[in-house]
Design an enzyme around this catalytic site. Structure first.
Site, PDB file in Angstrom:
ATOM      1  N   GLY A 187       0.835  -1.190   0.000  1.00 54.81           N
ATOM      2  CA  GLY A 187       0.000   0.000   0.000  1.00 54.81           C
ATOM      3  C   GLY A 187       0.871   1.241   0.000  1.00 54.81           C
ATOM      4  N   GLY A 236       4.062   4.847   6.919  1.00 55.14           N
ATOM      5  CA  GLY A 236       3.157   5.126   8.030  1.00 55.14           C
ATOM      6  C   GLY A 236       3.160   4.023   9.069  1.00 55.14           C
ATOM      7  N   LYS A 287       5.592   6.398   1.697  1.00 54.10           N
ATOM      8  CA  LYS A 287       5.295   5.193   2.454  1.00 54.10           C
ATOM      9  C   LYS A 287       5.971   5.296   3.809  1.00 54.10           C
ATOM     10  CE  LYS A 287       5.651   1.205   0.532  1.00 54.10           C
ATOM     11  NZ  LYS A 287       4.312   0.825   1.034  1.00 54.10           N
ATOM     12  N   ASP A 329       0.860   5.623   1.603  1.00 54.00           N
ATOM     13  CA  ASP A 329       0.188   6.644   2.398  1.00 54.00           C
ATOM     14  C   ASP A 329      -0.306   7.799   1.535  1.00 54.00           C
ATOM     15  OD1 ASP A 329       0.809   5.216   4.783  1.00 54.00           O
ATOM     16  OD2 ASP A 329       2.830   6.042   4.706  1.00 54.00           O
ATOM     17  N   GLU A 381      10.188  -2.277   2.967  1.00 54.55           N
ATOM     18  CA  GLU A 381       9.230  -2.175   1.862  1.00 54.55           C
ATOM     19  C   GLU A 381       9.926  -1.725   0.584  1.00 54.55           C
ATOM     20  OE1 GLU A 381       5.199  -1.031   4.405  1.00 54.55           O
ATOM     21  OE2 GLU A 381       6.441   0.545   3.534  1.00 54.55           O
TER      22      GLU A 381
END
Length: 242
Positions: A96, A110, A108, A98, A117
């Site tokens: 995913g 969060g 990213k 942010d 990642e």
């Protein structure tokens, strides 16, 4: 001090959208693949959906998790995990974000797993980022920019950041303790500036500071799948205005 974001999952009105995105993405997984598992609420739904396929279809795959939380969930649902120290090419990474801007640049981190990642995304042959429409922003910086910083000399690093115009807070757990990443580092959430028109320049500038492990900007080749409240999903692969 900034607080570690809490998981809301089913209380989120966009929860059904996240589930739909996850089900669409899990259909990409084929036998024999090595799959990169992201972190966060949408990645969680993907892991659950993948675990269901592994159980019901006897799907033979291996996976690499980007965080301890994702690793534990994958183990719980029966997804076989490979040794992350031997990580090379990953067939499919699903994660995913942010924030996503019109050029598909992202923030990213969060959940505090930004370093791992980004390693997965770097290794991915195909990267799919799942977000709901709330994550779309005209310019990055709507919320905060996570920076992973080594504990040694962290106060000095903060001083340098502040001197260069980056102001924020050290992330804390819900218990009020300093948040520690899976790599044993801290997260400094930058609140000011609150907009990044040229995130590539900021990323280069920040990574030149000794003690900074990584920055939450993601400027990588990836597909972004956006779920909308009306149930539709739009897949973006290149510059595309919302």
């Amino acid at each position: 001090m900034s607080k570690q974001p809490e998981n809301s999952f089913s209380s989120d009105k966009f929860f059904p959208i996240k589930q739909k995105l996850a089900l669409e993405a899990v259909a990409l997984v084929e036998p024999g693949m090595c799959v990169g598992l992201g972190s966060g609420s949408t990645a969680r739904e993907f892991i659950l959906a993948l675990g269901d396929r592994v159980r019901t279809e006897r799907l033979v795959i291996t996976a690499v998790a980007s965080s301890r939380i994702s690793q534990l969930l994958a183990e719980a649902v029966g997804i076989p995990l490979s040794d992350h120290s031997l990580l090379q090419d990953v067939d499919l990474v699903v994660d995913g974000a942010d924030e996503v801007d019109p050029c598909l640049r992202m923030i990213k981190g969060g959940g505090g797993a930004l370093f791992r990642e980004k390693i997965l995304l770097q290794s991915g042959k195909r990267n799919v980022i799942l977000v709901d429409e709330r994550k779309l922003v005209p310019t990055l910086g709507k919320f905060s920019l996570p920076i992973e910083i080594a504990p040694f000399g962290c106060s000095s690093v903060q001083r340098i950041l502040n001197k260069q115009g980056y102001f924020g807070e050290w992330r804390e757990t819900s218990a009020g303790e300093r948040f520690i990443t899976d790599n044993g580092n801290y997260i400094y959430d930058v609140r000011t500036p609150d907009s990044y028109a040229n995130p590539e320049e900021d990323m280069i500038r920040l990574l030149q500071i000794r003690g900074i492990i990584d920055v939450g900007f993601v400027i990588a080749k990836a597909e972004v799948w956006v779920g909308y409240a009306d149930g539709s999903i739009v897949r973006k692969k290149e510059h595309n205005e919302y």
